[in-house]
Design an enzyme around this catalytic site. Structure first.
Site, mmCIF file in Angstrom:
data_model
loop_
_atom_site.group_PDB
_atom_site.id
_atom_site.type_symbol
_atom_site.label_atom_id
_atom_site.label_comp_id
_atom_site.label_asym_id
_atom_site.label_seq_id
_atom_site.Cartn_x
_atom_site.Cartn_y
_atom_site.Cartn_z
ATOM 1 C CG HIS A 1 -1.812 1.221 1.226
ATOM 2 N ND1 HIS A 1 -3.037 1.254 0.597
ATOM 3 C CD2 HIS A 1 -1.615 2.462 1.718
ATOM 4 C CE1 HIS A 1 -3.560 2.460 0.719
ATOM 5 N NE2 HIS A 1 -2.718 3.210 1.400
ATOM 6 C CB CYS A 2 2.091 3.361 -2.593
ATOM 7 S SG CYS A 2 3.156 4.778 -2.853
ATOM 8 N N PRO A 3 1.409 5.109 0.430
ATOM 9 C CG PRO A 3 2.753 5.904 2.145
ATOM 10 C CD PRO A 3 2.548 4.726 1.257
ATOM 11 C CG ASN B 1 -4.982 2.737 -5.347
ATOM 12 O OD1 ASN B 1 -5.591 1.897 -4.686
ATOM 13 N ND2 ASN B 1 -5.148 2.879 -6.654
#
Ligand SMILES: [Zn+2]
Ligand SMILES: [Zn+2]
Ligand SMILES: [Zn+2]
Length: 342
Positions: free
Chosen positions: A177-179, A183
């Site tokens: 999960h990439c902040p 997404n």
């Protein structure tokens, strides 16, 4: 002591526990109650005491993530516009052809980076199919090996599918999960993520080079120095003050112009150079996981164990959707080992 221990052993054997496999729907008889068990037929893993994940403030968290993405996109636009303002008058002053070439390059890189960023941030990361617990259609022997069931999404999870708490959904082939994109990176947008990284790395390297190039060109001191010097030499006592005033004003104007532009360029150079290093490391790491046939999460879970996929350039080609023919002509670990043995 001996009698009592033997007695308890017998009771455990007699306590048969009947339950159902979520995958094939078969009734299974276990020797005792087990919170987690694997079906002997389809290979699905059933967890009878699933951990309930925190779902409060989910909407708020999603809103915060989306706001962060918009702020980041605005910041990128600000950096692009700042770069164009600071570098392009200088580039155009060198030659028109040079200016046009750099304008086309800068606009293309800006469009590709921003569009891939928006795409990777708002595209679905990959949803598994909907299925009701215990009703998986036509499950063959071992067809669901090591699959688990997500009780939040009511969906089967393949070994590489994970439930993301922030996105509130299961993601196929979840990488992480990439902040920064608010997404998950999964089967649906992994290619877009790599495209964004490649585009961002090229753009930031280009921006850093352009900053240095422009800084070198604006370093020379006050322009028209020779004109002012000759004015000074020919001026009479009355016009000396006027010439001195003109020189002072021109110098201040030039100094402000150079210093603001210089400061912006130095800031842009430091920012783009450091971002380029960070993103290059991330891109290299991502490509090496793809080369190994893994995702970031599967790399973490397989650390220390020997269950590795084959390391091959074919994995990279498969990932980017290249035709399998090219694969034959590329060296793989297996091919290299074979040629080494023979
Ligand atoms: Zn089963
Ligand atoms: Zn889920
Ligand atoms: Zn997520």
């Amino acid at each position: 002591m001996e009698e009592s221990s033997q007695g308890s052993f017998v009771t455990t054997i007699n306590e048969e526990y009947e339950t159902i496999c979520w995958g094939c729907g078969l009734n299974l008889v276990l020797p005792s109650y087990a919170p987690v068990f694997k079906c002997g037929w389809c290979g699905a893993i059933t967890n009878q005491n699933p951990v309930r994940l925190e779902t409060r403030n989910f909407g708020l968290r999603r809103f915060r993530d989306r706001c962060f993405v918009v702020i980041l996109a605005v910041f990128m636009l600000f950096v692009i516009c700042g770069g164009i303002w600071a570098a392009f008058p200088v580039v155009f002053s060198i030659s028109l052809a040079c200016g046009i070439f750099h304008s086309v390059t800068a606009v293309s890189l800006a469009i590709s980076t921003l569009s891939t960023f928006i795409l990777v941030a708002f595209k679905c990361a990959g949803k598994p199919i909907d299925i009701v617990f215990g009703t998986h259609p036509g499950v063959g022997s071992g067809a669901l090996n090591n699959y688990t069931f997500c009780h939040h999404c009511s969906k089967p999870k393949s070994p590489r599918t994970h439930h993301c708490r922030t996105c509130g959904m299961c993601v196929l082939d979840m990488d992480h999960h990439c902040p920064f994109i608010g997404n998950c990176v999964g089967a649906g947008n992994h290619k877009n993520f790599i495209a964004f990284l490649i585009s961002a790395v090229i753009s930031t390297i280009y921006a850093a080079v352009m900053c240095v190039y422009t800084l070198i060109h604006i370093l020379p001191p006050l322009e028209n120095q020779a004109v002012y010097a000759s004015d000074m030499a020919h001026a009479n006592s009355l016009s000396v003050l006027r010439v001195v005033k003109n020189i002072t004003l021109a110098y201040i104007a030039n100094a402000i112009f150079v210093s603001v532009r210089g400061l912006v360029l130095v800031y842009l150079f430091v920012a783009s150079f450091s971002v380029a290093i960070g993103l290059s490391v991330l891109l290299w790491q991502q490509l090496s996981y793809i080369y190994e046939g893994k995702t970031y999460l599967s790399h973490l879970s397989s650390q220390g164990s020997e269950e590795d996929g084959e390391k091959s350039c074919g994995n990279l080609l498969k990932f980017f959707g290249c035709p399998p023919l090219i694969e034959r002509y590329l060296p793989t670990i297996r091919n290299l080992r074979k040629s080494h043995k023979t």
